[in-house]
Design an enzyme around this catalytic site. Structure first.
Site, PDB file in Angstrom:
ATOM      1  N   HIS A 136      38.562 -96.420  65.901  1.00 23.97           N
ATOM      2  CA  HIS A 136      38.190 -97.114  65.779  1.00 23.97           C
ATOM      3  C   HIS A 136      38.927 -97.889  67.266  1.00 23.97           C
ATOM      4  CE1 HIS A 136      43.113 -96.931  65.542  1.00 23.97           C
ATOM      5  NE2 HIS A 136      42.714 -96.396  64.317  1.00 23.97           N
ATOM      6  N   ASP A 138      40.053-100.786  67.638  1.00 20.97           N
ATOM      7  CA  ASP A 138      41.087-101.338  68.590  1.00 20.97           C
ATOM      8  C   ASP A 138      42.856-100.995  68.330  1.00 20.97           C
ATOM      9  OD1 ASP A 138      40.905-101.173  65.389  1.00 20.97           O
ATOM     10  OD2 ASP A 138      42.850-101.943  64.679  1.00 20.97           O
ATOM     11  N   GLU A 193      41.241-101.687  62.249  1.00 22.30           N
ATOM     12  CA  GLU A 193      41.338-100.549  60.993  1.00 22.30           C
ATOM     13  C   GLU A 193      43.154-101.005  61.144  1.00 22.30           C
ATOM     14  OE1 GLU A 193      43.196 -96.752  59.677  1.00 22.30           O
ATOM     15  OE2 GLU A 193      43.771 -97.786  61.899  1.00 22.30           O
ATOM     16  N   GLU A 194      43.669-101.395  62.563  1.00 21.58           N
ATOM     17  CA  GLU A 194      45.089-101.246  62.354  1.00 21.58           C
ATOM     18  C   GLU A 194      45.708-102.336  60.764  1.00 21.58           C
ATOM     19  OE1 GLU A 194      46.701 -99.088  63.107  1.00 21.58           O
ATOM     20  OE2 GLU A 194      46.494 -98.261  64.608  1.00 21.58           O
ATOM     21  N   ASP A 199      36.849 -88.554  59.604  1.00 18.32           N
ATOM     22  CA  ASP A 199      37.067 -90.519  60.034  1.00 18.32           C
ATOM     23  C   ASP A 199      38.502 -89.558  61.474  1.00 18.32           C
ATOM     24  OD1 ASP A 199      37.937 -92.394  61.338  1.00 18.32           O
ATOM     25  OD2 ASP A 199      38.443 -93.626  59.226  1.00 18.32           O
ATOM     26  N   HIS A 249      52.251 -95.355  67.705  1.00 17.04           N
ATOM     27  CA  HIS A 249      52.865 -96.790  67.532  1.00 17.04           C
ATOM     28  C   HIS A 249      54.475 -97.010  67.585  1.00 17.04           C
ATOM     29  CE1 HIS A 249      50.395 -97.940  63.612  1.00 17.04           C
ATOM     30  NE2 HIS A 249      49.669 -97.426  64.579  1.00 17.04           N
TER      31      HIS A 249
END
Length: 421
Positions: free
Chosen positions: A43, A45, A110-111, A137, A381
Site C-alpha cells: 500500500h 498510503d 489501507e491505513e 501482502d 506509526h
C-alpha cells in the site's frame, strides 16, 4: 512513479491501470497460460507524521543518515511498494518474461480499511474472472533479537490475521444538577462497565490458532529448558504463556482496548449520556458474535447498551504444509537469500489489504523481509521510522528472486534428492 520505473511503465508486456483514482493495478502475463497467476500487494498510503514529535529527520524527506533511510512509510509499507516495482524494473531491463503471470496491487487507503483501493481492485479482478494461486501482502517480518531466548533471526510468514470489532457502550440517565447527584451517574455506571472489561480479559486461546505452530516450528532454536517446553506444548503451554507483555499477550487472546470515552458538557450538569468505544482484535479461535456475548456477560448491567459499530471475523488460515505452493516458494526464496533464518508460520495481529482478497485466493500470506530489531516495533506509526539501505536492497533482491521462483509448474517432491524447497 513512472519516472522512477520507466521500463515498467513503458513495457509492452506490462498492463497498468489506475483504480479508484489513486490505486494501481499491474498485470504481467505469463507465457504458460496453464499456470494460475499470483498477486503481490503493498500500500502506498501512510499514517500522519509531524516533525515536531521528535523526528531526527523530516518524516517525508527520505533523508539518509548512518546507513538508514528515515521517513514515514519506510517500514509500513513503501519499502514493499518500491521493492516490488524496482525488482520488476530490473527483470524487464534484463529481458525477463515470466512463465507464470502475476498481478501487482498497490492500494491507496489501507491505513483506513482499504474500502476504496483494495476493494475496487478486487472488483476489477472479479469482473475479469481472475482466480489466484496465492496472494502475498505486508504483515510479518524477520525478527532479529525480538523474541526472548530465540537463537538467531526468525522469519514469520503470516498465514492468518486477527478479526476486528468496534463496540460502542452507552448509558443514558435523566440529566440533573450537580448539587443533587444520584447515587450512580451515567459516567459512573459506564466507568464500572469499562473497569470490568479491563479486569476480565478475554480467555487465553493459545494453542487453538496458528500461533502454536509458530513456536513448534521455532522450538529447535531455543536453549533448554525452553526448547523442551516448546516441543511439548500440549503439556506445557500454560508455563510459557506470557500475559504480562502486551507484545506477547496479543498472540494469546482477543485483546480489548478502550479507546474513546465521551460524556459531559458542563461542570455543574449531570450528563444524560456517557459513551465508550472498545476496539477488539479477535483471535482466530473466536468470532465477532462470541466476543459480543463475552462483553455482554462481563459488563452484566442492563443499563449499559451495547452496539456493534463494525467488525469482521478472523481470516481463514492459509496452507503451509509441504505441498503449499505459495508458502514453500516464499520459504525457498527466503532461505536461499538468508540461510541463517528460521522460517515459521505466524499470526498477523494487525489487518492488511489482503483481507479483501479471500474470494480470489484460498492462500493469503503476509510477509516482507524487513528486518526488525529490538526497539524497531515502536517505529511503526511512531517517530523515526526507518529502514537500512542494506535491508532495502535485500527487499528488492527478495522480490526479484520470488518472481522468478514462481515460474516452476509445481513443487518438487519434498522427498526428492537435492532440490527440496
Amino acid at each position: 512513479m513512472m519516472y522512477f520505473f520507466p521500463t515498467v511503465f513503458s513495457s509492452h508486456l506490462v498492463q497498468h491501470e489506475v483504480v479508484a483514482n489513486y490505486s494501481h493495478l499491474f498485470w504481467v502475463p505469463g507465457s504458460d497460460l496453464a499456470l494460475v497467476p499470483y498477486m503481490l500487494l503493498a500500500h502506498i498510503d501512510v499514517v500522519p507524521a509531524d516533525e515536531n514529535d521528535g523526528w531526527e529527520a523530516p518524516p517525508f524527506s527520505a533523508k539518509e543518515m548512518d546507513g538508514f533511510i528515515y521517513g514515514r512509510g519506510t517500514i509500513d509499507n513503501k519499502q514493499s511498494v518500491m521493492g516490488i516495482l524496482q525488482a520488476l524494473e530490473y527483470l524487464l531491463i534484463r529481458g525477463y518474461s515470466p512463465q507464470r503471470g502475476f498481478f501487482i496491487g498497490l492500494g491507496h487507503d489501507e491505513e483506513v480499511g482499504g474500502l476504496q483501493g483494495a476493494m475496487n481492485i478486487v472488483k476489477v479482478l472479479k469482473k475479469k474472472g481472475v482466480q489466484l494461486a496465492f496472494v502475498l501482502d505486508e504483515g510479518l517480518a524477520v525478527l532479529d533479537g525480538v523474541i526472548s531466548g530465540l537463537q538467531g533471526p526468525a522469519a514469520l510468514i503470516g498465514i492468518s490475521e486477527k478479526g476486528q470489532a468496534t463496540v460502542k457502550l452507552s448509558v443514558f440517565k435523566a440529566p440533573g444538577h450537580s448539587s443533587m447527584p444520584p447515587r450512580e451517574s451515567s459516567i459512573g455506571i459506564l466507568a464500572g462497565a469499562v473497569k470490568r472489561l479491563e479486569d476480565n480479559p478475554m480467555p487465553i486461546l493459545f494453542g487453538e490458532g496458528p500461533e502454536r505452530r509458530t513456536f513448534e516450528h521455532l522450538a529447535h532454536r531455543f536453549g533448554l529448558p525452553i526448547k523442551f517446553l516448546m516441543s511439548n506444548m500440549w503439556l506445557f503451554s500454560p508455563l510459557i504463556v506470557m500475559e504480562r507483555s502486551p507484545d506477547t499477550n496479543a498472540f494469546l487472546r482477543t485483546t480489548t482496548a478502550v479507546t474513546m470515552f465521551n460524556s459531559g458538557v458542563k461542570v455543574n450538569v449531570l450528563p444524560s449520556l456517557a459513551e465508550a468505544y472498545v476496539n477488539l482484535r479477535i483471535h482466530p479461535a473466536q468470532t465477532v458474535q462470541e466476543v459480543l456475548e463475552f462483553i455482554q456477560s462481563t459488563v452484566g448491567d442492563e443499563r449499559v447498551k451495547m452496539e456493534l459499530v463494525n467488525g469482521f471475523d478472523p481470516l481463514p488460515v492459509s496452507s503451509y504444509d509441504e505441498t503449499s505452493f505459495g508458502f514453500q516458494t516464499i520459504k525457498k526464496t527466503l532461505l536461499d537469500q538468508f540461510p541463517q533464518v528460521s522460517v515459521a508460520p505466524g499470526l498477523c495481529i494487525g489487518n492488511t489489504d489482503s483481507r479483501h482478497y479471500t474470494d480470489l485466493a484460498k492462500d493469503i500470506y503476509r510477509f516482507a523481509p524487513t528486518w526488525i530489531k529490538p526497539g524497531d516495533t515502536q517505529r511503526f506509526h511512531g517517530i523515526n521510522e526507518r529502514i537500512s539501505k542494506k535491508n532495502y536492497e535485500e527487499l528488492v533482491v527478495f522480490y526479484f528472486n520470488l518472481i522468478q521462483n514462481c515460474d516452476i509448474k509445481e513443487l518438487p517432491s519434498p522427498h526428492g534428492a537435492g532440490h527440496e524447497l
